[in-house]
Design a protein around this motif. Structure first.
Motif, PDB file in Angstrom:
ATOM      1  N   GLU A  50     -29.062  12.384  24.861  1.00  0.00           N
ATOM      2  CA  GLU A  50     -28.829  13.843  24.908  1.00  0.00           C
ATOM      3  C   GLU A  50     -27.878  14.260  23.777  1.00  0.00           C
ATOM      4  N   GLY A  51     -28.099  13.705  22.604  1.00  0.00           N
ATOM      5  CA  GLY A  51     -27.299  14.094  21.444  1.00  0.00           C
ATOM      6  C   GLY A  51     -25.961  13.384  21.351  1.00  0.00           C
ATOM      7  N   ARG A  52     -25.542  12.706  22.403  1.00  0.00           N
ATOM      8  CA  ARG A  52     -24.258  11.996  22.323  1.00  0.00           C
ATOM      9  C   ARG A  52     -24.522  10.558  21.899  1.00  0.00           C
ATOM     10  N   HIS A  53     -23.511   9.955  21.258  1.00  0.00           N
ATOM     11  CA  HIS A  53     -23.691   8.582  20.785  1.00  0.00           C
ATOM     12  C   HIS A  53     -22.878   7.648  21.666  1.00  0.00           C
ATOM     13  N   TYR A  54     -23.573   6.723  22.322  1.00  0.00           N
ATOM     14  CA  TYR A  54     -22.887   5.734  23.149  1.00  0.00           C
ATOM     15  C   TYR A  54     -23.148   4.348  22.604  1.00  0.00           C
ATOM     16  N   ARG A  55     -22.139   3.523  22.546  1.00  0.00           N
ATOM     17  CA  ARG A  55     -22.369   2.081  22.551  1.00  0.00           C
ATOM     18  C   ARG A  55     -22.287   1.694  24.020  1.00  0.00           C
ATOM     19  N   THR A  56     -22.732   0.505  24.374  1.00  0.00           N
ATOM     20  CA  THR A  56     -22.805   0.146  25.800  1.00  0.00           C
ATOM     21  C   THR A  56     -21.463  -0.323  26.342  1.00  0.00           C
ATOM     22  N   ILE A  57     -20.499  -0.572  25.446  1.00  0.00           N
ATOM     23  CA  ILE A  57     -19.173  -1.022  25.893  1.00  0.00           C
ATOM     24  C   ILE A  57     -18.145  -0.512  24.894  1.00  0.00           C
ATOM     25  N   TRP A  58     -17.049   0.063  25.396  1.00  0.00           N
ATOM     26  CA  TRP A  58     -16.025   0.619  24.506  1.00  0.00           C
ATOM     27  C   TRP A  58     -14.694   0.652  25.236  1.00  0.00           C
ATOM     28  N   LEU A  59     -13.617   0.794  24.455  1.00  0.00           N
ATOM     29  CA  LEU A  59     -12.285   0.848  25.056  1.00  0.00           C
ATOM     30  C   LEU A  59     -11.985   2.263  25.512  1.00  0.00           C
ATOM     31  N   ASP A  60     -11.425   2.368  26.728  1.00  0.00           N
ATOM     32  CA  ASP A  60     -11.010   3.667  27.273  1.00  0.00           C
ATOM     33  C   ASP A  60      -9.564   3.499  27.739  1.00  0.00           C
ATOM     34  N   GLY A  61      -8.626   3.717  26.823  1.00  0.00           N
ATOM     35  CA  GLY A  61      -7.215   3.427  27.117  1.00  0.00           C
ATOM     36  C   GLY A  61      -7.041   1.936  27.328  1.00  0.00           C
ATOM     37  N   GLU A  62      -6.498   1.552  28.471  1.00  0.00           N
ATOM     38  CA  GLU A  62      -6.265   0.136  28.764  1.00  0.00           C
ATOM     39  C   GLU A  62      -7.469  -0.482  29.470  1.00  0.00           C
ATOM     40  N   ALA A  63      -8.539   0.306  29.632  1.00  0.00           N
ATOM     41  CA  ALA A  63      -9.710  -0.200  30.370  1.00  0.00           C
ATOM     42  C   ALA A  63     -10.869  -0.437  29.406  1.00  0.00           C
ATOM     43  N   VAL A  64     -11.854  -1.205  29.910  1.00  0.00           N
ATOM     44  CA  VAL A  64     -13.094  -1.443  29.153  1.00  0.00           C
ATOM     45  C   VAL A  64     -14.180  -0.616  29.841  1.00  0.00           C
ATOM     46  N   ALA A  65     -14.739   0.335  29.120  1.00  0.00           N
ATOM     47  CA  ALA A  65     -15.756   1.219  29.708  1.00  0.00           C
ATOM     48  C   ALA A  65     -17.147   0.661  29.456  1.00  0.00           C
ATOM     49  N   VAL A  66     -17.980   0.679  30.493  1.00  0.00           N
ATOM     50  CA  VAL A  66     -19.376   0.215  30.375  1.00  0.00           C
ATOM     51  C   VAL A  66     -20.275   1.193  31.120  1.00  0.00           C
ATOM     52  N   ILE A  67     -21.538   1.189  30.737  1.00  0.00           N
ATOM     53  CA  ILE A  67     -22.534   1.999  31.455  1.00  0.00           C
ATOM     54  C   ILE A  67     -23.015   1.183  32.645  1.00  0.00           C
ATOM     55  N   ASP A  68     -23.002   1.756  33.838  1.00  0.00           N
ATOM     56  CA  ASP A  68     -23.457   1.040  35.039  1.00  0.00           C
ATOM     57  C   ASP A  68     -24.987   1.032  35.057  1.00  0.00           C
ATOM     58  N   GLN A  69     -25.573  -0.072  34.623  1.00  0.00           N
ATOM     59  CA  GLN A  69     -27.024  -0.149  34.466  1.00  0.00           C
ATOM     60  C   GLN A  69     -27.755  -0.272  35.793  1.00  0.00           C
ATOM     61  N   THR A  70     -27.012  -0.512  36.889  1.00  0.00           N
ATOM     62  CA  THR A  70     -27.682  -0.544  38.199  1.00  0.00           C
ATOM     63  C   THR A  70     -27.984   0.875  38.675  1.00  0.00           C
ATOM     64  N   ARG A  71     -27.401   1.881  38.055  1.00  0.00           N
ATOM     65  CA  ARG A  71     -27.607   3.279  38.451  1.00  0.00           C
ATOM     66  C   ARG A  71     -28.668   3.962  37.602  1.00  0.00           C
ATOM     67  N   LEU A  72     -28.966   3.405  36.414  1.00  0.00           N
ATOM     68  CA  LEU A  72     -29.994   3.983  35.533  1.00  0.00           C
ATOM     69  C   LEU A  72     -31.384   3.718  36.123  1.00  0.00           C
ATOM     70  N   PRO A  73     -32.369   4.562  35.896  1.00  0.00           N
ATOM     71  CA  PRO A  73     -32.332   5.716  35.002  1.00  0.00           C
ATOM     72  C   PRO A  73     -31.987   7.027  35.738  1.00  0.00           C
ATOM     73  N   PHE A  74     -31.672   6.905  37.038  1.00  0.00           N
ATOM     74  CA  PHE A  74     -31.547   8.137  37.811  1.00  0.00           C
ATOM     75  C   PHE A  74     -30.151   8.752  37.738  1.00  0.00           C
ATOM     76  N   ARG A  75     -29.158   7.877  37.496  1.00  0.00           N
ATOM     77  CA  ARG A  75     -27.789   8.378  37.361  1.00  0.00           C
ATOM     78  C   ARG A  75     -27.152   7.725  36.133  1.00  0.00           C
ATOM     79  N   PHE A  76     -26.410   8.520  35.355  1.00  0.00           N
ATOM     80  CA  PHE A  76     -25.703   7.934  34.209  1.00  0.00           C
ATOM     81  C   PHE A  76     -24.237   7.848  34.615  1.00  0.00           C
ATOM     82  N   VAL A  77     -23.795   6.642  34.923  1.00  0.00           N
ATOM     83  CA  VAL A  77     -22.438   6.440  35.456  1.00  0.00           C
ATOM     84  C   VAL A  77     -21.681   5.475  34.552  1.00  0.00           C
ATOM     85  N   VAL A  78     -20.488   5.840  34.147  1.00  0.00           N
ATOM     86  CA  VAL A  78     -19.636   4.959  33.347  1.00  0.00           C
ATOM     87  C   VAL A  78     -18.615   4.299  34.272  1.00  0.00           C
TER      88      VAL A  78
END
Ligand SMILES: CSC[C@H]1O[C@H](OP(=O)(O)O)[C@H](O)[C@@H]1O
Length: 365
Positions: free
Chosen positions: A4-32
């Motif tokens: 949707e026009g945004r650029h995601y890598r599948t894993i990135w740093l979010d402050g002191e945490a490691v952010a990932v896309i929850d692939q068990t929720r795709l394709p119906f929900r996009f949850v980080v």
């Protein structure tokens, strides 16, 4: 890759945490999901919140960094490598990434390990992106060549998900498809649904739709029929572990596709980075460990109800036992070629050593 026009890598740093896309929720929900500890990283790999050989490896590398924030001692480092290595047995990228991290971190004083681990994990992630983009470039030439020969759109069959969701970005088997599509080569993808977890129908279809690549989801058992009727120009799949002799472990069902391709004269290519080669193995069928996952993945499916709710329902007769080997091994004799970041080679020891000559010296991981 763009969603949707945004650029995601599948894993990135979010402050002191490691952010990932929850692939068990795709394709119906996009949850980080935000991973804040070693154990959360372990659980994310084990439950396939993150999956795909290269992404499993990079997640484990970041999981080691999270572990060293908690305990940077020699014992803490050794225990973190052990528990992360034990999450899933087939994808060799897990052991490869942890070996690379340990090589960097073990010589350091404990106080220096945490910061160095973040940097080393980020470097592995960047290395994966570059390798997968290069796989895309080399593999795109195969697709362009098929189009030049036929003059019509190229029909590629793929199995499971070896797209950008299985790596840090670009993917392996789908990277050539993205590169060819973006270069204007007409390509259509037959997407094996890939039972039992349906990574094809859920994840590859999600990716290809988001990227605007024409595709058709098919039952796993339809591939042979399509090949018999000249509707597949080439097969392109990923790998979780490839031996030094070119035997390929990949999602269950890959071997059957390779047999059908061989029987119908359809080229069967495997796309993988060098980090997926296990140089210590020669006989994949007998030596590659095959993960056995829970029977409920076979007896139940998760999907979107007409009322918009996501639910899990039984598809097998209640009480019937089920077996769930998650991978199989395709012997090298059924593989037309290996598409790597260094080029395309025959699925042979000499072919791989031609691309990775440093391995002739028996160097470590
Ligand atoms: C680029 S590796 C993709 C590879 O990993 C998948 O397995 P899983 O979804 O269980 O992690 C599948 O074998 C793909 O081909």
């Amino acid at each position: 890759m763009r969603i949707e026009g945004r650029h995601y890598r599948t894993i990135w740093l979010d402050g002191e945490a490691v952010a990932v896309i929850d692939q068990t929720r795709l394709p119906f929900r996009f949850v980080v999901r935000r991973l804040t500890s070693r154990d959360e990283a372990v659980e994310a790999i084990r439950t396939m919140v993150v999956r795909g050989a290269p992404l499993i490896g990079v997640t484990a590398a970041y999981g080691l960094a999270l572990a060293l924030r908690e305990d940077p001692s020699d014992a803490g480092l050794a225990e973190a490598v052990r528990v992360l290595n034990a999450t899933r047995p087939t994808a060799v990228n897990l052991a490869w990434a942890l070996a690379r991290m340990r090589e960097t971190l073990a010589p350091l004083p404990p106080a220096a390990r945490h910061r160095a681990a973040w940097q080393a994990a980020a470097a592995l992630a960047d290395e994966d992106v570059a390798a997968c983009e290069a796989i895309g470039e080399h593999g795109a030439a195969l697709i362009a060549g098929a189009h030049a020969r036929t003059g019509r759109p190229v029909n590629v069959l793929t199995h499971c998900n070896a797209g950008w969701l299985a790596t840090v970005d670009w993917g392996t088997a789908l990277a050539p498809i993205y590169k060819a599509h973006d270069a204007g080569v007409p390509v259509h993808v037959w997407v094996d649904e890939t039972r039992p977890r349906c990574q094809g129908a859920a994840l590859s279809a999600f990716e290809l739709h988001a990227h605007g690549v024409p595709h058709t989801v098919i039952a796993d058992n339809a591939g042979g029929h399509l090949m018999q009727h000249d509707r597949v120009d080439l097969c392109l799949v990923g790998s979780d572990r490839t031996t030094a002799t070119g035997d390929v472990a990949n999602k269950i069902g890959t071997y059957l596709k390779a047999l059908a391709a061989h029987d119908n004269g359809v080229p069967f290519y495997v796309a993988l980075p060098g980090s997926t080669v296990d140089w210590s193995l020669a006989d994949g069928v007998r030596e590659i460990p095959i993960e056995e996952r829970s029977a409920t993945e076979v007896t139940h499916v998760t999907g979107l109800g007409d009322d918009g709710t996501v639910r899990t329902v039984a598809v097998a007769s209640p009480g019937s036992p089920a077996a769930n080997p998650a991978f199989d091994v395709t012997p090298a004799r059924l593989v037309t070629g290996l598409v790597t970041e260094r080029g395309i080679a025959p699925a042979t020891r000499e072919g791989l050593l031609g691309l990775f000559p440093e391995r002739r010296l028996g160097s470590a991981a």
